[in-house]
Design a protein around this motif. Sequence first.
Motif, mmCIF file in Angstrom:
data_model
loop_
_atom_site.group_PDB
_atom_site.id
_atom_site.type_symbol
_atom_site.label_atom_id
_atom_site.label_comp_id
_atom_site.label_asym_id
_atom_site.label_seq_id
_atom_site.Cartn_x
_atom_site.Cartn_y
_atom_site.Cartn_z
ATOM 1 N N MET A 57 -1.725 5.919 -3.726
ATOM 2 C CA MET A 57 -1.749 7.324 -3.302
ATOM 3 C C MET A 57 -2.923 7.563 -2.362
ATOM 4 N N ALA A 58 -3.996 6.811 -2.546
ATOM 5 C CA ALA A 58 -5.218 7.009 -1.778
ATOM 6 C C ALA A 58 -5.897 5.664 -1.560
ATOM 7 N N GLY A 94 0.815 -1.206 0.000
ATOM 8 C CA GLY A 94 0.000 0.000 0.000
ATOM 9 C C GLY A 94 0.849 1.256 0.000
ATOM 10 N N GLN A 95 1.936 1.259 0.770
ATOM 11 C CA GLN A 95 2.807 2.424 0.820
ATOM 12 C C GLN A 95 3.549 2.623 -0.499
ATOM 13 N N LEU A 137 -11.064 -0.327 -5.679
ATOM 14 C CA LEU A 137 -9.819 0.234 -6.171
ATOM 15 C C LEU A 137 -9.994 0.756 -7.594
ATOM 16 N N ARG A 138 -9.541 1.987 -7.818
ATOM 17 C CA ARG A 138 -9.636 2.615 -9.138
ATOM 18 C C ARG A 138 -8.247 3.066 -9.579
ATOM 19 N N PRO A 139 -8.048 3.258 -10.870
ATOM 20 C CA PRO A 139 -6.722 3.664 -11.364
ATOM 21 C C PRO A 139 -6.183 4.938 -10.709
ATOM 22 N N GLU A 140 -7.055 5.878 -10.363
ATOM 23 C CA GLU A 140 -6.567 7.119 -9.753
ATOM 24 C C GLU A 140 -6.034 6.935 -8.330
ATOM 25 N N HIS A 141 -6.261 5.790 -7.728
ATOM 26 C CA HIS A 141 -5.713 5.499 -6.402
ATOM 27 C C HIS A 141 -4.246 5.067 -6.487
ATOM 28 N N ILE A 142 -3.803 4.654 -7.662
ATOM 29 C CA ILE A 142 -2.467 4.101 -7.838
ATOM 30 C C ILE A 142 -1.498 5.193 -8.262
ATOM 31 N N LYS A 143 -0.302 5.183 -7.692
ATOM 32 C CA LYS A 143 0.710 6.175 -8.026
ATOM 33 C C LYS A 143 1.068 6.060 -9.507
ATOM 34 N N PRO A 144 1.161 7.195 -10.197
ATOM 35 C CA PRO A 144 1.482 7.138 -11.626
ATOM 36 C C PRO A 144 2.937 6.776 -11.902
#
Length: 55
Positions: free
Chosen positions: A32-33, A27-28, A41-48
């Motif tokens: 990101m969220a 998770g760390q 879980l959605r793509p915007e939660h994942i660090k780019p």
Amino acid sequence: MSSHEIPAAELAALDAHWRAANYLAVGQIYLMANPLLTEPLRPEHIKPRLLGHWG
């Protein structure tokens, strides 16, 4: 039971601790969220872009 065997309850507790530690580490690194997955879980939660010690 020999002196080298681990009781099943202790082994289960160790496994649960290990899985929780791995979950927190992932998770760390990647999120990101929404680290507790309180929503799907959605793509915007994942660090780019993953940046670590060498990045």
